[in-house]
Design a protein around this motif. Structure first.
Motif, PDB file in Angstrom:
ATOM      1  N   GLU A 122     -11.648   3.974  -7.039  1.00  0.00           N
ATOM      2  CA  GLU A 122     -10.404   3.595  -6.376  1.00  0.00           C
ATOM      3  C   GLU A 122     -10.031   4.591  -5.269  1.00  0.00           C
ATOM      4  N   LYS A 125     -12.157   3.783  -2.203  1.00  0.00           N
ATOM      5  CA  LYS A 125     -11.650   2.562  -1.569  1.00  0.00           C
ATOM      6  C   LYS A 125     -10.409   2.881  -0.743  1.00  0.00           C
ATOM      7  N   ASP A 126      -9.521   3.675  -1.340  1.00  0.00           N
ATOM      8  CA  ASP A 126      -8.279   4.018  -0.648  1.00  0.00           C
ATOM      9  C   ASP A 126      -8.530   4.904   0.566  1.00  0.00           C
ATOM     10  N   LYS A 129      -9.325   2.484   3.222  1.00  0.00           N
ATOM     11  CA  LYS A 129      -8.101   1.767   3.605  1.00  0.00           C
ATOM     12  C   LYS A 129      -7.215   2.640   4.492  1.00  0.00           C
ATOM     13  N   PHE A 130      -7.019   3.887   4.077  1.00  0.00           N
ATOM     14  CA  PHE A 130      -6.182   4.795   4.872  1.00  0.00           C
ATOM     15  C   PHE A 130      -6.804   5.006   6.251  1.00  0.00           C
ATOM     16  N   SER A 132      -8.607   3.155   7.973  1.00  0.00           N
ATOM     17  CA  SER A 132      -8.532   1.962   8.829  1.00  0.00           C
ATOM     18  C   SER A 132      -7.192   1.857   9.562  1.00  0.00           C
ATOM     19  N   LYS A 133      -6.211   2.671   9.129  1.00  0.00           N
ATOM     20  CA  LYS A 133      -4.881   2.607   9.733  1.00  0.00           C
ATOM     21  C   LYS A 133      -4.611   3.724  10.738  1.00  0.00           C
ATOM     22  N   LEU A 197       0.418   0.529   3.888  1.00  0.00           N
ATOM     23  CA  LEU A 197      -0.533   0.142   2.846  1.00  0.00           C
ATOM     24  C   LEU A 197       0.169  -0.240   1.547  1.00  0.00           C
ATOM     25  N   TRP A 199       1.948   1.849  -0.171  1.00  0.00           N
ATOM     26  CA  TRP A 199       1.922   3.017  -1.037  1.00  0.00           C
ATOM     27  C   TRP A 199       3.265   3.742  -0.967  1.00  0.00           C
TER      28      TRP A 199
END
Length: 356
Positions: A122, A125-126, A129-130, A132-133, A197, A199
């Motif tokens: 996880e 994956k995060d 994701k982070f 990508s921003k 995200l 979060w």
């Protein structure tokens, strides 16, 4: 303990900034033991800035009921080329950091990076994701958190470092992300990106970075963060740092050679030690000096001492001698703790890792 008393402990020196105090107050209303984290690269012997300043703040937080975690960032240390980029050195040194923080901050939780990342799908994956921003320009502006400059020829891995640290915050400092003022850029990035995200946005707690003992260079800086990064106490300049293992004689020698201009308080490292360490630990500071120079005097606040220093009523030499004496008293229990054969061996190994 009531909320306002907790907030006063959290705000207590060496805290320099809370982002934001209103959010902190609301958090304390709903969470009795909020989650906190502070991360450290594994980079050699600990000094006043790493163990004492950081440890004192951690102890304030523990007293306020905060669930505190010290994160030993071994992967980050390797990425940032610490201890000769030798993984075995970093792991051995991490044991030393763990021992020091457990001794100085009873009740703190210690997490090792390689343990945390192991089989943690996880997290990875995060991290994607982070990443990508944010764009490369935004990440590059955070490079200074590593003690690096945008102008350096950095490895690709070093550009991943800020994103890794940001995702560390999500998992380890869900409520409060803590660091020196030099970590502000990546923490602010967390507050900007996390909501995108879905979060939780962390509260930020930044403490003062104590100066090294050398004379500040006469140069201009674009902002306060750049200034404190340039002059913070650092093991890379050992002659300007007081290490937790320094002997009484080594402390005296370094303090007596330190930059401490007469009647000048700005950028004065000896006065910083008085303000952020001695008065943080003691209610008074007793200056012992010869009767012909005024005799013994006791100060009950930093502002009182600072006023006397500006007016020339306290000479730099008298100040230095007494700062050295009290620092030795503060560090004596830590030195003694590391005198057991097994711990002494670890300290000697760490010393051997340093470049000759």
């Amino acid at each position: 303990m009531d909320i306002e008393t907790k907030i006063e402990l959290i705000k207590k020196s060496p805290t320099e900034e809370i982002v934001t105090e209103e959010e902190l107050r609301e958090l304390l209303k709903i969470e009795e033991h909020p989650k906190h984290y502070i991360g450290f690269e594994i980079s050699g012997l600990l000094h006043l800035g790493t163990l004492i300043i950081c440890g004192d703040k951690i102890n304030d937080l523990i007293q306020a009921g905060i669930d505190c975690t010290v994160y030993l960032a071994d992967w980050h240390s390797f990425i940032n080329k610490k201890l000769g980029e030798k993984w075995d050195n970093i792991i051995k040194a991490s044991k030393y950091y763990e021992e020091a923080f457990k001794f100085y901050c009873p009740g703190v939780k210690i997490v090792l990076g390689s343990d945390f990342y192991y089989n943690n799908n996880e997290y990875w994956k995060d991290l994607v994701k982070f990443s990508s921003k944010v764009n490369l320009t935004r990440i590059t502006r955070c490079i200074s958190i590593m003690g690096r400059s945008e102008k350096e020829n950095l490895s690709f891995a070093q550009y991943i470092y800020p994103a890794m640290q940001a995702v560390d915050v999500k998992y380890l400092g869900q409520d409060i992300a803590h660091g020196g003022m030099d970590q502000r850029k990546v923490h602010v990035l967390c507050r900007e990106v996390f909501p995108k995200l879905g979060w939780k946005k962390p509260i930020l707690l930044h403490h003062h970075l104590i100066m090294g003992l050398g004379e500040p260079a006469k140069k201009e800086f674009k902002d306060k963060i750049e200034l404190v990064e340039a002059y913070k106490m650092s093991k890379s300049k050992p002659w300007t740092a007081i290490f937790i293992h320094d002997t009484k004689e080594e402390i005296e020698r370094k303090i007596l050679k330190a930059w401490c201009p007469e009647k000048t308080t700005e950028m004065n490292p000896i006065l910083e030690i008085v303000k952020y360490i001695i008065f943080n630990k003691r209610k008074s500071f007793e200056v012992e000096r010869e009767s012909r120079y005024g005799g013994k005097i006791t100060y009950y606040s930093y502002s009182e001492l600072e006023k006397d220093y500006i007016n020339g009523n306290l000479h730099p030499l008298d100040l230095k001698k007494n700062v050295a004496r009290i620092l030795n008293e503060i560090l004596e229990p830590i030195r003694k703790h590391f005198e057991t054969p097994s711990l002494k061996k670890i300290v000697e190994e760490i010393k051997s890792f340093e470049p000759k």
